[in-house]
Design a protein around this motif. Sequence first.
Motif, PDB file in Angstrom:
ATOM      1  N   ALA A 144       0.615  -1.172   0.007  1.00  0.00           N
ATOM      2  CA  ALA A 144      -0.120   0.004  -0.074  1.00  0.00           C
ATOM      3  C   ALA A 144       1.033   1.202   0.045  1.00  0.00           C
ATOM      4  CB  ALA A 144      -0.927  -0.112   1.335  1.00  0.00           C
ATOM      5  N   ILE A 145       1.912   1.118   0.677  1.00  0.00           N
ATOM      6  CA  ILE A 145       2.888   2.241   0.705  1.00  0.00           C
ATOM      7  C   ILE A 145       3.627   2.610  -0.656  1.00  0.00           C
ATOM      8  CG2 ILE A 145       5.044   3.287   1.900  1.00  0.00           C
ATOM      9  CD1 ILE A 145       4.467   1.936   4.577  1.00  0.00           C
ATOM     10  N   ALA A 146       3.865   1.806  -1.328  1.00  0.00           N
ATOM     11  CA  ALA A 146       4.428   1.453  -2.486  1.00  0.00           C
ATOM     12  C   ALA A 146       3.418   2.138  -3.447  1.00  0.00           C
ATOM     13  CB  ALA A 146       5.030   0.099  -2.841  1.00  0.00           C
ATOM     14  N   ARG A 147       2.321   1.661  -3.340  1.00  0.00           N
ATOM     15  CA  ARG A 147       1.222   2.280  -4.385  1.00  0.00           C
ATOM     16  C   ARG A 147       1.179   3.690  -4.026  1.00  0.00           C
ATOM     17  NH1 ARG A 147      -4.328  -1.060  -3.908  1.00  0.00           N
ATOM     18  NH2 ARG A 147      -4.425  -0.120  -1.956  1.00  0.00           N
ATOM     19  N   ALA A 148       0.959   4.079  -2.911  1.00  0.00           N
ATOM     20  CA  ALA A 148       0.950   5.523  -2.527  1.00  0.00           C
ATOM     21  C   ALA A 148       2.163   6.303  -3.104  1.00  0.00           C
ATOM     22  CB  ALA A 148       0.667   5.767  -1.039  1.00  0.00           C
ATOM     23  N   LEU A 149       3.018   5.844  -2.971  1.00  0.00           N
ATOM     24  CA  LEU A 149       4.393   6.595  -3.586  1.00  0.00           C
ATOM     25  C   LEU A 149       4.267   6.573  -5.370  1.00  0.00           C
ATOM     26  CD1 LEU A 149       7.073   5.015  -1.431  1.00  0.00           C
ATOM     27  CD2 LEU A 149       6.163   7.232  -1.114  1.00  0.00           C
ATOM     28  N   LEU A 150       3.728   5.476  -5.748  1.00  0.00           N
ATOM     29  CA  LEU A 150       3.620   5.480  -7.299  1.00  0.00           C
ATOM     30  C   LEU A 150       2.582   6.288  -7.682  1.00  0.00           C
ATOM     31  CD1 LEU A 150       4.795   3.860  -9.903  1.00  0.00           C
ATOM     32  CD2 LEU A 150       2.840   2.258  -9.325  1.00  0.00           C
ATOM     33  N   HIS A 151       1.606   6.580  -6.907  1.00  0.00           N
ATOM     34  CA  HIS A 151       0.603   7.557  -7.252  1.00  0.00           C
ATOM     35  C   HIS A 151       1.025   8.917  -7.603  1.00  0.00           C
ATOM     36  CE1 HIS A 151      -3.125  10.302  -6.508  1.00  0.00           C
ATOM     37  NE2 HIS A 151      -3.730   9.216  -7.107  1.00  0.00           N
ATOM     38  N   GLY A 152       2.287   9.356  -6.869  1.00  0.00           N
ATOM     39  CA  GLY A 152       2.887  10.421  -7.154  1.00  0.00           C
ATOM     40  C   GLY A 152       2.421  11.551  -6.123  1.00  0.00           C
ATOM     41  N   GLY A 153       2.705  12.837  -6.247  1.00  0.00           N
ATOM     42  CA  GLY A 153       2.538  13.941  -5.323  1.00  0.00           C
ATOM     43  C   GLY A 153       3.491  14.022  -4.475  1.00  0.00           C
ATOM     44  N   ASN A 154       3.383  14.916  -3.646  1.00  0.00           N
ATOM     45  CA  ASN A 154       4.395  15.078  -2.463  1.00  0.00           C
ATOM     46  C   ASN A 154       3.672  15.086  -1.000  1.00  0.00           C
ATOM     47  OD1 ASN A 154       6.334  15.827  -4.368  1.00  0.00           O
ATOM     48  ND2 ASN A 154       5.580  17.810  -4.707  1.00  0.00           N
ATOM     49  N   ILE A 155       2.392  14.672  -1.030  1.00  0.00           N
ATOM     50  CA  ILE A 155       1.795  14.498   0.122  1.00  0.00           C
ATOM     51  C   ILE A 155       1.326  13.201   0.591  1.00  0.00           C
ATOM     52  CG2 ILE A 155       0.045  15.363   1.750  1.00  0.00           C
ATOM     53  CD1 ILE A 155      -0.167  17.812  -0.203  1.00  0.00           C
ATOM     54  N   LEU A 156       2.063  12.565   1.779  1.00  0.00           N
ATOM     55  CA  LEU A 156       1.699  11.200   1.979  1.00  0.00           C
ATOM     56  C   LEU A 156       0.812  11.316   3.111  1.00  0.00           C
ATOM     57  CD1 LEU A 156       2.151   8.205   1.482  1.00  0.00           C
ATOM     58  CD2 LEU A 156       4.134   8.356   3.115  1.00  0.00           C
ATOM     59  N   ILE A 157      -0.476  10.566   3.080  1.00  0.00           N
ATOM     60  CA  ILE A 157      -1.252  10.721   4.261  1.00  0.00           C
ATOM     61  C   ILE A 157      -1.487   9.270   5.067  1.00  0.00           C
ATOM     62  CG2 ILE A 157      -3.571  10.719   4.862  1.00  0.00           C
ATOM     63  CD1 ILE A 157      -4.110  12.923   2.829  1.00  0.00           C
ATOM     64  N   LEU A 158      -0.967   9.020   6.056  1.00  0.00           N
ATOM     65  CA  LEU A 158      -1.045   7.725   6.763  1.00  0.00           C
ATOM     66  C   LEU A 158      -2.343   7.846   7.699  1.00  0.00           C
ATOM     67  CD1 LEU A 158       2.785   7.720   7.398  1.00  0.00           C
ATOM     68  CD2 LEU A 158       1.444   6.621   5.658  1.00  0.00           C
ATOM     69  N   ASP A 159      -3.332   6.942   7.626  1.00  0.00           N
ATOM     70  CA  ASP A 159      -4.424   6.832   8.710  1.00  0.00           C
ATOM     71  C   ASP A 159      -4.247   5.663   9.412  1.00  0.00           C
ATOM     72  OD1 ASP A 159      -6.730   7.149  10.132  1.00  0.00           O
ATOM     73  OD2 ASP A 159      -8.135   7.285   8.013  1.00  0.00           O
ATOM     74  N   GLU A 160      -3.986   5.652  10.238  1.00  0.00           N
ATOM     75  CA  GLU A 160      -3.648   4.434  11.314  1.00  0.00           C
ATOM     76  C   GLU A 160      -2.966   3.342  10.438  1.00  0.00           C
ATOM     77  OE1 GLU A 160      -3.990   4.530  14.312  1.00  0.00           O
ATOM     78  OE2 GLU A 160      -5.672   5.736  15.166  1.00  0.00           O
ATOM     79  N   ALA A 161      -1.968   4.197   9.752  1.00  0.00           N
ATOM     80  CA  ALA A 161      -1.180   2.839   8.910  1.00  0.00           C
ATOM     81  C   ALA A 161      -0.382   1.758   9.367  1.00  0.00           C
ATOM     82  CB  ALA A 161      -0.268   3.823   7.916  1.00  0.00           C
ATOM     83  N   THR A 162      -0.177   1.906  10.890  1.00  0.00           N
ATOM     84  CA  THR A 162       0.562   0.685  11.437  1.00  0.00           C
ATOM     85  C   THR A 162       0.000   0.183  12.787  1.00  0.00           C
ATOM     86  OG1 THR A 162       2.118   2.182  12.640  1.00  0.00           O
ATOM     87  CG2 THR A 162       2.927   1.280  10.451  1.00  0.00           C
ATOM     88  N   SER A 163      -1.191   0.693  13.054  1.00  0.00           N
ATOM     89  CA  SER A 163      -1.915   0.477  14.275  1.00  0.00           C
ATOM     90  C   SER A 163      -2.549  -0.886  14.389  1.00  0.00           C
ATOM     91  CB  SER A 163      -3.104   1.632  14.584  1.00  0.00           C
ATOM     92  OG  SER A 163      -3.888   1.357  13.416  1.00  0.00           O
ATOM     93  N   ALA A 164      -2.524  -1.568  13.193  1.00  0.00           N
ATOM     94  CA  ALA A 164      -3.213  -2.979  13.218  1.00  0.00           C
ATOM     95  C   ALA A 164      -2.039  -4.086  13.080  1.00  0.00           C
ATOM     96  CB  ALA A 164      -4.278  -3.060  12.030  1.00  0.00           C
ATOM     97  N   LEU A 165      -0.935  -3.607  13.245  1.00  0.00           N
ATOM     98  CA  LEU A 165       0.505  -4.422  13.152  1.00  0.00           C
ATOM     99  C   LEU A 165       0.827  -4.813  14.468  1.00  0.00           C
ATOM    100  CD1 LEU A 165       1.941  -2.793   9.631  1.00  0.00           C
ATOM    101  CD2 LEU A 165       0.449  -4.504  10.041  1.00  0.00           C
ATOM    102  N   ASP A 166       1.774  -5.875  14.633  1.00  0.00           N
ATOM    103  CA  ASP A 166       2.448  -6.353  15.735  1.00  0.00           C
ATOM    104  C   ASP A 166       3.577  -5.364  16.130  1.00  0.00           C
ATOM    105  OD1 ASP A 166       5.279  -7.545  14.457  1.00  0.00           O
ATOM    106  OD2 ASP A 166       3.434  -8.031  13.418  1.00  0.00           O
ATOM    107  N   PRO A 167       3.977  -5.097  17.120  1.00  0.00           N
ATOM    108  CA  PRO A 167       5.211  -4.085  17.570  1.00  0.00           C
ATOM    109  C   PRO A 167       6.464  -4.110  16.557  1.00  0.00           C
ATOM    110  CG  PRO A 167       4.234  -4.995  19.465  1.00  0.00           C
ATOM    111  CD  PRO A 167       3.586  -5.862  18.257  1.00  0.00           C
ATOM    112  N   VAL A 168       6.820  -5.395  16.384  1.00  0.00           N
ATOM    113  CA  VAL A 168       7.889  -5.666  15.419  1.00  0.00           C
ATOM    114  C   VAL A 168       7.857  -4.817  14.233  1.00  0.00           C
ATOM    115  CG1 VAL A 168       9.511  -7.235  14.477  1.00  0.00           C
ATOM    116  CG2 VAL A 168       8.804  -7.491  16.876  1.00  0.00           C
ATOM    117  N   THR A 169       6.506  -5.450  13.465  1.00  0.00           N
ATOM    118  CA  THR A 169       6.491  -5.078  12.216  1.00  0.00           C
ATOM    119  C   THR A 169       6.141  -3.442  12.217  1.00  0.00           C
ATOM    120  OG1 THR A 169       5.492  -7.132  11.586  1.00  0.00           O
ATOM    121  CG2 THR A 169       4.804  -5.393  10.262  1.00  0.00           C
TER     122      THR A 169
END
Length: 575
Positions: free
Chosen positions: A484-509
């Motif tokens: 999803a991050i790669a897809r957002a970067l490929l989309h272009g633009g200079n603004i990256l929005i992260l909405d709880e992007a890592t909240s559902a992951l385990d602490p290590v990930t």
Amino acid sequence: MNKENKHFRLMPFLWSNKLVLFIVTILMILFAAFIAAIPYSMSFIIDNGLKAKNISVLNIIFIIMGIFAIVIAFSQVFRDYLYLDFCSRLLKAIRGKTFSYLQRLSMCFYSKTAPGDVISRFSSDLAVIEQAIVYAPNYLIIPIFNAAITVFLLYNLDITLAWISMLIFPACLIGPIFLTAKASKAGYVRKKSEAITISDVQTNVVSQSVVKALNLQGLSINFFEKNNIRLHKNMLKALFYSSLVERSGIIAAMILQVIVLGIGTYMTFYEYLQVGKLVAFQGLFLGLTYSVITGSSFIPMIVQGKVGFGRVNSLLDELPIVEDIPGAIELAPFEKEIEFKNVTFGYTKTKKNLDELCLTIVKGTSVAFVGPSGCGKSTILNLLMRFYDPDSGSVTIDGCNIKKITQSSLREQLGIVLQDNILFNTTIMDNLLAAKLDATQEEVFEAAKKAEIHDFIMSLPDGYRTLAGERGGQLSGGQRQRIAIARALLHGGNILILDEATSALDPVTQASINKTLAKIAKEGMTTISVTHRLESAADMDKIFVMDSGKVVEQGTHDELLSLNGAYKKLWKTQS
């Protein structure tokens, strides 16, 4: 927007296909005439051929009928092809207009509408529309033409008996006329119940992990059974009224057939009517009865088709809350800052989710919004992405109010990573290309490398051609997020929005992905993050602490800790 323009209008589509419909109509009239001609010919076969022992008459009659039978048979195959092609294009146009309009509707529509209700417009509603238009020629239009031709031939055979037989029309149509309104209302209620039931099934299917984990199978079955019982009752009522519409005509026709046959027989007995004409008249009257009953029994299908068409058009009645204004401009490349100026907003009229919010995000910085649930963090992102518009105040980019900017040009400059990113059930490559259809392989690889997922993808047996699975189910949570991050970067633009992007992951990930995001932020990307995990925000250039729709604190991690305020309390709680 005018409803006249939004609704799918049948007349313009019919007019654009007028030549096809004209040819189809002529061929249907020929078929109806041939069907009526067969029983009518019995008058000549019996009176002029059999009784007169005239073989020449019989030969001529059957040669003509044989030629016409062959011509009619082939012409009807051609008619079927023309008409079914017309029907498929009509349904395609309805589906296309409806689906395209769905893309214009604002997020508030999707937040208040059950997915099953939308899906039912494309499944059961379009199915009844299809049935109504596909079967209309054989069950309504041809019977009407056949009835008209048959009435003419009946009067040609015997006027007195023909007048009596005309009672077939009021006898067969009175019931359907009075019952159609109730059948229509019952059909609409049934459709709504079907939509609710479909939505229940869909919700249960996508929530199976929760259902099984909490042993909610019994509760789910009980909840579904209540709606299933309601659907059963509504379906029974709709089907019964539809059956009454058909049955009332059949009963009347049966009684009238006996009356006409009896009167005709006595007329023949007393030599007021020839035997051949009696046989022909009875054959025609049976055909007329069949046509009237067939046409009246098709009324319920017309009613259901009308209900389905009405429900499709009711979807087109929904108004997009967020639309491009006339003369909206294209957003220039982001240069300076994003600013919220006295922004007030509420999803409902009774509660403010943001209250006179003022803040500034400078280009090239990384910022995070933190705070308790319901404080307005995600609402800020929804307004920035223009899923909703502020009730008052403004959101500006480089001083330009985003309400004056086209939505497409705004979102072209936003890369978005959500908590639950949806990957399509296709290859990883296609999932990435969804962000930029014309991207080269090198651009895709570069975005994947920045998201630190390229090496993993290449290690898979099929590489970028590996199927992601339904909703990305073939991949782990961390792998989905990196894609999803790669897809957002490929989309272009200079603004990256992260909405709880890592909240559902385990602490290590989570820690691993946070490092990746930190690297991306250092490359000049403006990063805007919403998170409830403060460790994800600790390295940000600025942290906004939200409470009750307002910014109560702002600063770096260390600055906020030194304030001994709301942020420090949250930090201590999580630590």
